[in-house]
Design an enzyme around this catalytic site. Structure first.
Site, PDB file in Angstrom:
ATOM      1  N   HIS A   1      -8.752 -66.552  60.160  1.00 55.27           N
ATOM      2  CA  HIS A   1     -10.223 -66.209  59.740  1.00 55.27           C
ATOM      3  C   HIS A   1      -9.910 -64.521  59.741  1.00 55.27           C
ATOM      4  O   HIS A   1     -10.063 -63.766  60.751  1.00 55.27           O
ATOM      5  CB  HIS A   1     -11.334 -66.230  61.005  1.00 55.27           C
ATOM      6  CG  HIS A   1     -11.663 -67.591  61.228  1.00 55.27           C
ATOM      7  ND1 HIS A   1     -12.786 -68.030  61.727  1.00 55.27           N
ATOM      8  CD2 HIS A   1     -11.022 -68.947  60.584  1.00 55.27           C
ATOM      9  CE1 HIS A   1     -12.939 -69.402  61.662  1.00 55.27           C
ATOM     10  NE2 HIS A   1     -11.828 -69.817  61.064  1.00 55.27           N
TER      11      HIS A   1
ATOM     12  N   PHE B   1      -6.759 -78.985  61.640  1.00 54.27           N
ATOM     13  CA  PHE B   1      -6.002 -79.688  60.983  1.00 54.27           C
ATOM     14  C   PHE B   1      -5.035 -78.702  60.294  1.00 54.27           C
ATOM     15  O   PHE B   1      -5.433 -77.582  60.234  1.00 54.27           O
ATOM     16  CB  PHE B   1      -6.821 -80.402  59.884  1.00 54.27           C
ATOM     17  CG  PHE B   1      -7.618 -81.522  60.661  1.00 54.27           C
ATOM     18  CD1 PHE B   1      -7.235 -82.803  60.223  1.00 54.27           C
ATOM     19  CD2 PHE B   1      -8.907 -81.235  61.303  1.00 54.27           C
ATOM     20  CE1 PHE B   1      -7.658 -83.826  60.988  1.00 54.27           C
ATOM     21  CE2 PHE B   1      -9.548 -82.280  61.842  1.00 54.27           C
ATOM     22  CZ  PHE B   1      -9.064 -83.686  61.629  1.00 54.27           C
TER      23      PHE B   1
ATOM     24  N   SER C   1     -17.538 -73.843  62.529  1.00 56.18           N
ATOM     25  CA  SER C   1     -16.230 -74.535  62.560  1.00 56.18           C
ATOM     26  C   SER C   1     -16.049 -75.255  64.090  1.00 56.18           C
ATOM     27  O   SER C   1     -15.268 -76.271  64.013  1.00 56.18           O
ATOM     28  CB  SER C   1     -15.059 -73.534  62.516  1.00 56.18           C
ATOM     29  OG  SER C   1     -15.147 -73.108  61.137  1.00 56.18           O
TER      30      SER C   1
ATOM     31  N   CYS D   1      -9.414 -70.886  56.210  1.00 59.14           N
ATOM     32  CA  CYS D   1      -9.451 -71.898  57.072  1.00 59.14           C
ATOM     33  C   CYS D   1      -9.566 -73.379  56.255  1.00 59.14           C
ATOM     34  O   CYS D   1      -8.520 -73.800  55.901  1.00 59.14           O
ATOM     35  CB  CYS D   1     -10.546 -71.442  58.193  1.00 59.14           C
ATOM     36  SG  CYS D   1     -10.487 -72.643  59.876  1.00 59.14           S
ATOM     37  N   PHE D   2     -10.647 -73.987  56.517  1.00 60.31           N
ATOM     38  CA  PHE D   2     -10.879 -75.266  55.873  1.00 60.31           C
ATOM     39  C   PHE D   2     -10.787 -75.003  54.461  1.00 60.31           C
ATOM     40  O   PHE D   2     -10.246 -76.056  53.761  1.00 60.31           O
ATOM     41  CB  PHE D   2     -12.449 -75.815  55.870  1.00 60.31           C
ATOM     42  CG  PHE D   2     -12.806 -77.043  55.777  1.00 60.31           C
ATOM     43  CD1 PHE D   2     -12.072 -78.002  56.654  1.00 60.31           C
ATOM     44  CD2 PHE D   2     -13.719 -77.564  54.903  1.00 60.31           C
ATOM     45  CE1 PHE D   2     -12.286 -79.309  56.667  1.00 60.31           C
ATOM     46  CE2 PHE D   2     -13.937 -78.867  55.084  1.00 60.31           C
ATOM     47  CZ  PHE D   2     -13.044 -79.850  55.562  1.00 60.31           C
TER      48      PHE D   2
ATOM     49  N   GLU E   1     -11.896 -62.258  58.664  1.00 61.45           N
ATOM     50  CA  GLU E   1     -13.130 -61.480  59.097  1.00 61.45           C
ATOM     51  C   GLU E   1     -13.026 -60.799  60.285  1.00 61.45           C
ATOM     52  O   GLU E   1     -13.834 -60.104  60.579  1.00 61.45           O
ATOM     53  CB  GLU E   1     -14.318 -62.292  58.757  1.00 61.45           C
ATOM     54  CG  GLU E   1     -14.883 -63.083  59.880  1.00 61.45           C
ATOM     55  CD  GLU E   1     -13.636 -64.280  60.172  1.00 61.45           C
ATOM     56  OE1 GLU E   1     -13.782 -64.668  61.573  1.00 61.45           O
ATOM     57  OE2 GLU E   1     -13.307 -64.682  59.178  1.00 61.45           O
TER      58      GLU E   1
ATOM     59  N   GLY F   1     -14.257 -80.258  60.826  1.00 60.72           N
ATOM     60  CA  GLY F   1     -14.186 -81.724  60.259  1.00 60.72           C
ATOM     61  C   GLY F   1     -12.906 -81.924  59.785  1.00 60.72           C
ATOM     62  O   GLY F   1     -12.028 -81.077  59.744  1.00 60.72           O
TER      63      GLY F   1
ATOM     64  N   ASN G   1      -9.265 -70.980  64.345  1.00 57.92           N
ATOM     65  CA  ASN G   1     -10.043 -72.195  64.802  1.00 57.92           C
ATOM     66  C   ASN G   1      -9.871 -73.192  63.884  1.00 57.92           C
ATOM     67  O   ASN G   1     -10.374 -73.340  62.940  1.00 57.92           O
ATOM     68  CB  ASN G   1     -11.562 -71.610  64.731  1.00 57.92           C
ATOM     69  CG  ASN G   1     -12.452 -72.912  65.288  1.00 57.92           C
ATOM     70  OD1 ASN G   1     -12.013 -73.760  65.572  1.00 57.92           O
ATOM     71  ND2 ASN G   1     -13.751 -72.688  65.350  1.00 57.92           N
TER      72      ASN G   1
ATOM     73  N   GLY H   1     -14.898 -74.148  58.077  1.00 59.32           N
ATOM     74  CA  GLY H   1     -15.826 -75.179  58.555  1.00 59.32           C
ATOM     75  C   GLY H   1     -15.201 -76.071  59.412  1.00 59.32           C
ATOM     76  O   GLY H   1     -13.963 -76.145  59.502  1.00 59.32           O
TER      77      GLY H   1
END
Length: 377
Positions: free
Chosen positions: A344, A297, A42, A252-253, A346, A226, A294, A224
């Protein structure tokens, strides 16, 4: 030399590899876990500043790698450890930074830079050392300004697996989960396998037809790098699989992409959430969880009330939100088997407060299987 796009300049010492690197400068607040952060896909495209003043004291090892390599575009620390002092260490952080060509800077006022980013927002930046240090101020700034911005950037192709692979379920197999690798971490795959899932890891370029042909028990979208607005193909894939009635969990993403699949917008945060001490309220339980995050956006959605999906997936609500700034940290669909969180769970690195979400995912899949079996009878 660290150069920011607004012209601010910070002089320090060369750290890691020598040369030039460009990327978006961001800060991470974890006191520990630098190895997990460095190998988190990420962080691709970003120059990461660690707010903890002393980095590298526990060295590096093969067990804590969250992916196959270091992904950060550059690394900023206040004071690198002179030696690695831990029984698990097999090499130093300096060794890995140099071997993998990561350009960094040390001996720099990381607090001043952090305060500047909090005030002005994450921005383009560059680190210049060796011969690149000798470039004129104007040429260094010109190179920074010519660098790629994070908004509108699709980085999934750079971090995703090229070939699909599978991980067998641990213990009793309850089914399979198709994992779209948008920058997945090793710990995530391990936790899914521990819940009895056969894990089918797929490249980010896979089609919905291929996913459905695997007849998975569930679909998972990973973390991830972007801009989610630049991942329309992944949104379309998710919508097609959701319409097929397959349970979904995203982190996340994967949370941002679920939001877009449901018809909501995403937007760029001023400086993002990065670190292992981010407080989140779980609206379902009323508990506050300290989470590892992390992301730069977020999903644009009111945190109160039940909302109608603009894409036709029924009722939706925010399940979690940040106690720091009320940013959406989780989404729950009320009429389909789909949920996601922005952080996250995990816990690599970070606290284990949210690890139970993998159990929740397992329960959702088992309930869906029971419902199908009942309809068949």
């Amino acid at each position: 030399m660290l150069v920011l796009e607004d012209g601010r300049r910070f002089v320090g010492r060369r750290y890691g590899s020598e040369g030039q690197t460009l990327g978006e400068v961001v800060f991470a607040t974890g006191m520990t876990g630098y190895q997990e952060a460095l190998t988190d896909p990420s962080y691709a495209g970003q120059i990461v500043l660690m707010t903890a003043p002393h980095i590298g004291n526990t060295g590096m090892n093969d067990d804590d790698m969250e992916s196959r390599q270091i992904w950060v575009a550059g690394f900023i620390v206040r004071e690198p450890a002179r030696i690695a002092s831990n029984y698990r260490a097999t090499r130093t952080l300096d060794d890995d930074l140099e071997e993998q060509g990561v350009v960094g800077i040390s001996g720099i006022d990381t607090r001043a830079i952090t305060r500047h980013i909090r005030s002005k927002g994450a921005m383009k930046s560059g680190i210049f050392s060796g011969d690149m240090f000798g470039l004129s101020d104007s040429e260094q700034l010109e190179r920074v300004l010519a660098g790629a911005a994070m908004r509108g950037r699709n980085l999934s192709l750079e971090v995703s697996t090229v070939e699909p692979f599978s991980i067998p379920a641990q213990g009793e197999r309850i089914g399979s989960v198709a994992v779209l690798d948008l920058g997945v971490k090793t710990s995530t795959l391990t936790y899914l396998a521990e819940r009895g899932f056969e894990v089918l890891v797929l490249p980010q370029s896979v089609t919905a037809e291929h996913v459905l042909s695997l007849k998975p028990s569930a679909l998972f979208f990973s973390n991830g790098p972007g801009d989610p607005a630049a991942s329309d193909a992944h949104v379309t894939l998710l919508q097609e699989v959701l319409r097929a009635g397959i349970p979904y969990f995203g982190i996340c993403f994967g949370n941002q992409l679920l939001g877009r699949a449901l018809g909501f917008r995403t937007y760029k945060l001023p400086f993002g959430h990065r670190g292992i001490n981010q407080p989140v309220l779980d609206k379902t339980t009323g508990r506050v969880e300290i989470t590892s995050q992390n992301h730069g956006f977020a999903v644009d959605m009111p945190i109160e009330g039940v909302h109608d999906s603009r894409a036709g997936f029924g009722r939706v609500e925010v399940s979690h939100y940040s106690l720091n700034d009320q940013v959406v940290e989780g989404i729950r669909c009320l009429d389909i088997n789909a949920f996601s969180v922005q952080y996250h769970p995990e816990a690599a690195s970070g606290p284990h407060d949210a690890n139970h979400l993998f159990d929740r995912f397992r329960d959702v899949v088992l309930a869906a299987q029971s419902a199908v079996a009942g309809e068949t009878k």
